[in-house]
Design an enzyme around this catalytic site. Sequence first.
Site, PDB file in Angstrom:
ATOM      1  N   LYS A  90      18.434  20.547 -11.230  1.00  0.00           N
ATOM      2  CA  LYS A  90      17.681  19.314 -11.449  1.00  0.00           C
ATOM      3  C   LYS A  90      18.481  18.229 -12.164  1.00  0.00           C
ATOM      4  CE  LYS A  90      13.968  18.455 -10.594  1.00  0.00           C
ATOM      5  NZ  LYS A  90      12.707  18.740 -11.249  1.00  0.00           N
TER       6      LYS A  90
ATOM      7  N   SER B  29      16.936  19.949 -16.351  1.00  0.00           N
ATOM      8  CA  SER B  29      15.803  20.847 -16.591  1.00  0.00           C
ATOM      9  C   SER B  29      16.315  22.055 -17.354  1.00  0.00           C
ATOM     10  CB  SER B  29      15.216  21.291 -15.249  1.00  0.00           C
ATOM     11  OG  SER B  29      14.502  22.495 -15.398  1.00  0.00           O
TER      12      SER B  29
ATOM     13  N   HIS C  30       0.841  -1.221   0.000  1.00  0.00           N
ATOM     14  CA  HIS C  30       0.000   0.000   0.000  1.00  0.00           C
ATOM     15  C   HIS C  30       0.870   1.264   0.000  1.00  0.00           C
ATOM     16  CE1 HIS C  30      -3.401  -2.638   1.146  1.00  0.00           C
ATOM     17  NE2 HIS C  30      -2.451  -3.258   1.832  1.00  0.00           N
TER      18      HIS C  30
ATOM     19  N   GLU D 292      10.772   7.640 -16.423  1.00  0.00           N
ATOM     20  CA  GLU D 292       9.451   8.243 -16.673  1.00  0.00           C
ATOM     21  C   GLU D 292       8.949   7.882 -18.067  1.00  0.00           C
ATOM     22  OE1 GLU D 292       9.608  12.522 -15.496  1.00  0.00           O
ATOM     23  OE2 GLU D 292      11.502  11.882 -14.612  1.00  0.00           O
TER      24      GLU D 292
END
Length: 465
Positions: free
Chosen positions: A282, A276, A155, A289
Amino acid sequence: MALWNGRFSRDTDALVAAYTASVDYDKRLYPYDIACSIAHAEMLGEAGIIESADACMIVDELQAIRQEIDEWTFEWRQDLEDVHMNIEATLIERLGDAGARLHTGRSRNDQIATDERLYLRDQVELIQKLLRQTQKALVNLGVAHSTAILPGLTHFQHAQPVLFAHHLLAYVEMFERDVSRLEDCRRRFNVLPLGAGALAGSTLPLNRELVARKLGFDGVTANSMDAVADRDYLVEFLAALALVAMHCSRLAEDTVVWMSQEFGFIELDDAFCTGSSLMPQKKNPDIAELTRGKTGRVYGALMGMLTILKGLPLTYNRDLQEDKEGLFDAIDTVAGTLAVLAPMFATAWIHSDAMEEAASDPALMATDLAEWLVRGGVPFREAHHQVGRFVAWCRERDMALNDATLGQMRETIPAAQPECLDLFSPRKSVAARELYGGTGPDRVDQQLTTWQEKLKHVESRSSST
Ligand code: ARG
């Protein structure tokens, strides 16, 4: 000029030609189309259906055409619709009547079904090879960090400590099922449709078994109508790829989570991350992804294929031509994903101290305490309840489970003994789980060794992708 226009009095409208043509994408099948034609021509010659001199000329010319295509000198024509007619038209242009004998006893309907199966055989092999490389990268990472321990989640909540290698090996198991699913799918599709003709077979004495042997098929299809109408093999293959993509996506999600600042369990190498354009600090796990994101198009290809087939009457219908672009895209997507995941994991940095710290919350060992009570004869439900009350008791006082004294523990767990206070170690917790399939260090080491042995012949990085 089309090869089928004997009964037509007018040329195809240019819009129709553009709408129906598939050569732009099905030319990818050319090596298989040519292999299929060579085997067919040889059989026609050997069976005495055409002169063997004609068969030889056809085979030689097909080989020449294959070389021209390999070398990019072959001219593809959209007005010739598809890969089959582009190659056949060129053959006829060069050989005249001999070339015009190739299509004897054959239809594009059984031809495409044969080409696709030949093509799929290579794709099964490619995806299996890439799956093996990914398994190897995960096993190697597990071996390199075989003692790293992290909180296992259910969970998405901290549940119990597990070895990092155990977590990685879960994906190795998934990819193993993928390898075997592809194998299983291959076993079913590796039969020759050629000889089914358009739908009803042929009046000519074709030797289907001979063609099957030449092309490495395990047998021949038993029903000509099924042979040209069937695309089950694509559904099965795409379903297998959909599962590969889903497994990659779950692995990618774990990676994204582990790389987040909140977790900080792993860091991907600079070569496998992107930055980024706005925020200078970043470093993003974009590969992971994209792996998640690309799963959608693989599922899309499967749904597209199922939808094309639903409600199609027997036998061949032109709808079936739509089976290719989704298939090619799904293969490219999954192959591309696997090819990049393996080196991404091979170069990842593991922060085992952060993992261990997160796994050291004594609450993760609550189950160990309940099972300790079970060993002393307390029924599991009762033990679970008592430990649950102990957890609540500690929480109310803002105490960690291992801060409680034996006396305090006994308020909710009357049978507690001093050794209960020693259970709150993640190392002890995993060490107590040597049951087969569990996260005990000996078990996990055994699994790592078994996989290393099994994967030892796999190259670490593909040169062909
Ligand atoms: N390009 C077609 C396909 O991929 C080949 C079979 C065409 N057959 C036909 N009768 N038009 O399905």
